[in-house]
Design a protein around this motif. Structure first.
Motif, PDB file in Angstrom:
ATOM      1  N   ALA A 217       0.818  -1.207   0.000  1.00 38.66           N
ATOM      2  CA  ALA A 217       0.000   0.000   0.000  1.00 38.66           C
ATOM      3  C   ALA A 217       0.849   1.252   0.000  1.00 38.66           C
ATOM      4  CB  ALA A 217      -0.917  -0.002   1.228  1.00 38.66           C
ATOM      5  N   ILE A 218       2.057   1.148   0.571  1.00 36.50           N
ATOM      6  CA  ILE A 218       2.901   2.329   0.690  1.00 36.50           C
ATOM      7  C   ILE A 218       3.629   2.615  -0.611  1.00 36.50           C
ATOM      8  CG2 ILE A 218       4.940   3.255   1.848  1.00 36.50           C
ATOM      9  CD1 ILE A 218       4.041   1.787   4.343  1.00 36.50           C
ATOM     10  N   ASP A 301      11.721   6.688   7.629  1.00 36.14           N
ATOM     11  CA  ASP A 301      10.379   6.170   7.366  1.00 36.14           C
ATOM     12  C   ASP A 301       9.845   5.332   8.523  1.00 36.14           C
ATOM     13  OD1 ASP A 301       8.962   6.974   5.157  1.00 36.14           O
ATOM     14  OD2 ASP A 301       9.983   5.637   3.775  1.00 36.14           O
ATOM     15  N   TRP A 302      10.724   4.476   9.100  1.00 28.42           N
ATOM     16  CA  TRP A 302      10.278   3.527  10.119  1.00 28.42           C
ATOM     17  C   TRP A 302      11.000   3.705  11.446  1.00 28.42           C
ATOM     18  CZ3 TRP A 302       6.165   0.731   8.601  1.00 28.42           C
ATOM     19  CH2 TRP A 302       5.955   0.582   7.226  1.00 28.42           C
ATOM     20  N   HIS A 328       7.537   9.749  12.180  1.00 29.59           N
ATOM     21  CA  HIS A 328       8.166   8.570  11.579  1.00 29.59           C
ATOM     22  C   HIS A 328       9.561   8.307  12.157  1.00 29.59           C
ATOM     23  CE1 HIS A 328       5.477   7.411   8.149  1.00 29.59           C
ATOM     24  NE2 HIS A 328       4.995   8.618   8.416  1.00 29.59           N
ATOM     25  N   ASP A 329      10.011   9.166  13.057  1.00 24.88           N
ATOM     26  CA  ASP A 329      11.339   9.034  13.647  1.00 24.88           C
ATOM     27  C   ASP A 329      11.212   8.474  15.061  1.00 24.88           C
ATOM     28  OD1 ASP A 329      12.339  10.261  11.356  1.00 24.88           O
ATOM     29  OD2 ASP A 329      12.175  12.265  12.244  1.00 24.88           O
ATOM     30  N   SER A 330      12.054   7.508  15.382  1.00 26.37           N
ATOM     31  CA  SER A 330      12.056   6.917  16.715  1.00 26.37           C
ATOM     32  C   SER A 330      13.077   7.617  17.605  1.00 26.37           C
ATOM     33  CB  SER A 330      12.396   5.427  16.617  1.00 26.37           C
ATOM     34  OG  SER A 330      13.721   5.267  16.127  1.00 26.37           O
ATOM     35  N   GLY A 331      13.078   7.248  18.875  1.00 25.41           N
ATOM     36  CA  GLY A 331      14.123   7.745  19.766  1.00 25.41           C
ATOM     37  C   GLY A 331      15.500   7.324  19.292  1.00 25.41           C
ATOM     38  N   ARG A 332      15.584   6.150  18.675  1.00 27.95           N
ATOM     39  CA  ARG A 332      16.852   5.674  18.113  1.00 27.95           C
ATOM     40  C   ARG A 332      17.308   6.584  16.977  1.00 27.95           C
ATOM     41  NH1 ARG A 332      16.386  -0.344  16.419  1.00 27.95           N
ATOM     42  NH2 ARG A 332      16.445  -0.605  18.672  1.00 27.95           N
ATOM     43  N   THR A 333      16.354   7.060  16.175  1.00 25.76           N
ATOM     44  CA  THR A 333      16.693   7.991  15.095  1.00 25.76           C
ATOM     45  C   THR A 333      17.250   9.292  15.668  1.00 25.76           C
ATOM     46  OG1 THR A 333      14.902   7.076  13.747  1.00 25.76           O
ATOM     47  CG2 THR A 333      15.812   9.196  13.076  1.00 25.76           C
ATOM     48  N   ALA A 334      16.562   9.832  16.676  1.00 33.17           N
ATOM     49  CA  ALA A 334      17.030  11.079  17.291  1.00 33.17           C
ATOM     50  C   ALA A 334      18.420  10.912  17.890  1.00 33.17           C
ATOM     51  CB  ALA A 334      16.035  11.527  18.362  1.00 33.17           C
ATOM     52  N   ALA A 335      18.683   9.745  18.490  1.00 33.66           N
ATOM     53  CA  ALA A 335      20.010   9.495  19.061  1.00 33.66           C
ATOM     54  C   ALA A 335      21.069   9.439  17.972  1.00 33.66           C
ATOM     55  CB  ALA A 335      19.991   8.192  19.855  1.00 33.66           C
ATOM     56  N   ALA A 336      20.721   8.847  16.821  1.00 33.01           N
ATOM     57  CA  ALA A 336      21.672   8.775  15.697  1.00 33.01           C
ATOM     58  C   ALA A 336      21.984  10.172  15.175  1.00 33.01           C
ATOM     59  CB  ALA A 336      21.118   7.892  14.586  1.00 33.01           C
ATOM     60  N   VAL A 337      20.967  11.034  15.105  1.00 32.97           N
ATOM     61  CA  VAL A 337      21.196  12.420  14.671  1.00 32.97           C
ATOM     62  C   VAL A 337      22.090  13.134  15.685  1.00 32.97           C
ATOM     63  CG1 VAL A 337      20.102  14.645  14.225  1.00 32.97           C
ATOM     64  CG2 VAL A 337      19.041  12.554  13.371  1.00 32.97           C
ATOM     65  N   ALA A 338      21.808  12.925  16.970  1.00 37.80           N
ATOM     66  CA  ALA A 338      22.578  13.604  18.017  1.00 37.80           C
ATOM     67  C   ALA A 338      24.052  13.222  17.987  1.00 37.80           C
ATOM     68  CB  ALA A 338      21.975  13.298  19.390  1.00 37.80           C
ATOM     69  N   PHE A 366       4.663   8.249  17.629  1.00 31.56           N
ATOM     70  CA  PHE A 366       5.564   7.462  16.800  1.00 31.56           C
ATOM     71  C   PHE A 366       4.692   6.487  16.029  1.00 31.56           C
ATOM     72  CE2 PHE A 366       8.541   3.731  16.361  1.00 31.56           C
ATOM     73  CZ  PHE A 366       9.194   4.257  15.264  1.00 31.56           C
ATOM     74  N   THR A 367       4.365   6.873  14.793  1.00 26.43           N
ATOM     75  CA  THR A 367       3.417   6.097  13.986  1.00 26.43           C
ATOM     76  C   THR A 367       4.006   5.843  12.600  1.00 26.43           C
ATOM     77  OG1 THR A 367       2.353   8.185  13.334  1.00 26.43           O
ATOM     78  CG2 THR A 367       1.388   6.978  15.185  1.00 26.43           C
ATOM     79  N   PRO A 368       5.075   5.030  12.503  1.00 26.88           N
ATOM     80  CA  PRO A 368       5.709   4.820  11.198  1.00 26.88           C
ATOM     81  C   PRO A 368       4.849   4.048  10.217  1.00 26.88           C
ATOM     82  CG  PRO A 368       6.608   3.325  12.820  1.00 26.88           C
ATOM     83  CD  PRO A 368       5.738   4.282  13.568  1.00 26.88           C
TER      84      PRO A 368
END
Length: 525
Positions: A217-218, A301-302, A328-338, A366-368
């Motif tokens: 669908a995506i 995305d996820w 679409h960004d998780s806490g893990r994503t934010a940590a990777a950016v940081a 958080f609704t990927p």
């Protein structure tokens, strides 16, 4: 009388040895028959034992040794084989789920588990758009080479384990050799059957598990999207060149001439893993002399661990990069950016960069697995209240800031309402549609302008679904020495199949007058 009796006894005496001999011969024949049957049963039993030991050795050998690690494009992948009743392939993409392929026949199941992205190879792909096409071609060779190594390792492991097991069970060289030979035939025959019945077209008709159930669908039809993206990659260099030409043209316009102390901010949002977005961002940063990049979320995305490597390009910009998390960004994503040396992640906090005081808060959701919908549409009361509460939290942070806040950042514009009157400018994203408006204000409040960015990543793969692909959008904001917005350039790069770059310059004549109007649209081919 006596003579007759003696004669009869003599005849009977001669008959007894003959009868005994006949009986002995019969007994010997019966014994030989029983011995032959025992030998036959023993041979059958030994054959079955060899078969059982061989099959056990093959199964144990395959489970223990049929595994190799290989590189497939930018991914580090593990390939494993396992006995199965029917042939198939599983492509595991943790933590998103798996693709199930009816790829071949035979009693073998192949599992391909994609692991982490190699940062060096990923950055090479992002730096050179043409390498994306080359990587898609070499990936087939990578898979073929990995499968060949896996096949050889599987045969060697199965035969070796079978020989060791047979030697322990039989303690006989001949039977051990038979078991090893049989293991070689069984393993090679199974792999040969899989190779002979391979169906490459199975990749076009996968079944999905996990979050990837949403993939059809995506992303729509995989083949069409792949073709579209290939064409897009071929156009990218020309599009980047057009952006450079735009800067040359706009710099000579008399409508607005940035002063020497002007602070230039690049507003991006909703990258959604599109590698093309980074090339355009780097070009605009260099050509427009950007001082700060502001990202209002949905860089992935996820929000999964493999996606975290995508943010590595932030460090290549060599400019401060202020980011808030999208839905679409998780806490893990934010940590990777940081972890990027030039990045600043705001979570209901403030920072001062290039003289600008910026406040920001991440999306509360958080609704990927949910598609993007325009702000305010399709929102339940609970979600709407949650978004408004997020805006109120940031508004309280802005009011308590020791320095006046110049820019506030939220992901969903539905969170912007409570920020009215707290600062002159609010930046948002989420809707994939660029929009500029003035927030409702109470008497005596300062006017607050809301600028919603489109998708700098063209909505990622979602942007390729429709007949008119989502364009790539970003804006250059110009702030004067008092850190007030004086003008902004909206840059739009046409979506797939649309080799066009447009720039519209907007001049804010009076910051208190509300939203500005476009002054000089400057299209290119």
């Amino acid at each position: 009388m006596d003579g007759q009796e003696n004669e009869q006894r003599g005849v009977e005496g001669e008959e007894r040895p003959a009868t005994a001999r006949r009986r002995g011969l019969a007994l010997g024949r019966r014994g030989a028959g029983r011995t032959g049957r025992r030998r036959g049963l023993r041979a059958v039993g030994m054959t079955l034992a060899v078969l059982v030991v061989t099959l056990a050795g093959v199964v144990i050998g395959v489970l223990a040794g049929a595994r190799v690690s290989t590189d497939i494009g930018p991914f580090q992948a593990d390939l494993t084989l396992a006995p199965a009743t029917t042939g198939s392939t599983t492509v595991d993409i943790p933590p998103l789920g798996a693709l199930l392929l009816d790829s071949h026949d035979g009693p073998t199941h192949l599992t391909v588990e994609l692991g982490a992205l190699d940062q060096g190879r990923t950055e090479a792909l992002l730096d050179d758009p043409a390498s994306i096409s080359r990587a898609s071609q070499t990936a087939v060779e990578d898979v073929r080479e990995g499968v060949m190594r896996l096949g050889l390792r599987t045969v060697a492991s199965a035969v070796l384990v079978t020989l060791l097991l047979a030697a322990l069970v039989f303690r006989d060289t001949r039977r051990t050799a038979w078991a090893g030979t049989l293991a070689l035939l069984v393993t090679a025959g199974s792999l040969g059957t899989a190779a002979a019945t391979m169906r490459p077209q199975a990749i076009e008709e996968p079944r999905y598990e996990g979050l990837l159930v949403n993939a059809p669908a995506i992303v729509g039809d995989a083949r069409r999207i792949a073709n579209d993206y290939t064409r897009y990659a071929e156009q990218l260099q020309r599009l980047v060149g057009n952006v450079s030409q735009l800067y040359t043209t706009v710099s000579s316009l008399p409508v607005y001439e940035p002063a020497a102390d002007t602070t230039r901010v690049l507003h991006v949002s909703d990258m959604h893993l599109n590698p093309a977005g980074w090339q355009l961002i780097r070009t605009v940063v260099e050509q427009f002399g950007i001082d700060v990049v502001i990202d209002t979320g949905d860089i992935t995305d996820w929000g999964s661990e493999p996606e975290a490597s995508y943010v590595g390009s932030i460090g290549l910009l060599k400019k401060p990069y202020v980011y808030i998390r999208g839905n679409h960004d998780s806490g893990r994503t934010a940590a990777a950016v940081a972890r990027q040396p030039n990045a600043i992640v705001l979570s209901n906090s403030t920072t001062t960069v290039a003289g600008l005081t910026i406040a920001g808060i991440g999306d509360p959701r958080f609704t990927p697995d949910k598609s993007t919908s325009p702000a305010g549409s399709g929102l339940t009361k609970q979600v709407a209240d949650q978004l408004i509460d997020t805006g109120e939290q940031l508004a309280a942070t802005v009011r308590s800031s020791p320095r006046p806040v110049n820019i506030a950042m939220v992901h969903d514009p539905a969170s912007a309402g409570p920020l009215s009157g707290t600062c002159p400018l609010v930046l948002a994203g989420h809707t994939h549609h660029r929009q500029v408006s003035k927030l409702p204000q109470q008497p005596g409040q300062m006017p607050t302008q809301l600028m919603v960015q489109g998708s700098t990543g063209g909505a990622g793969l979602r942007g390729l679904e429709g007949e008119k692909p989502t364009p790539l959008s970003m804006s250059v904001l110009y702030f004067d020495e008092d850190k007030l917005l004086q003008a902004y350039d909206d840059i739009t790069v046409g979506g797939t199949g649309q080799a066009q770059v447009n720039l519209e310059r907007h001049v804010v004549e009076d910051p208190k007058a509300g939203p500005s109007v476009p002054v000089t649209p400057t299209p290119t081919r």
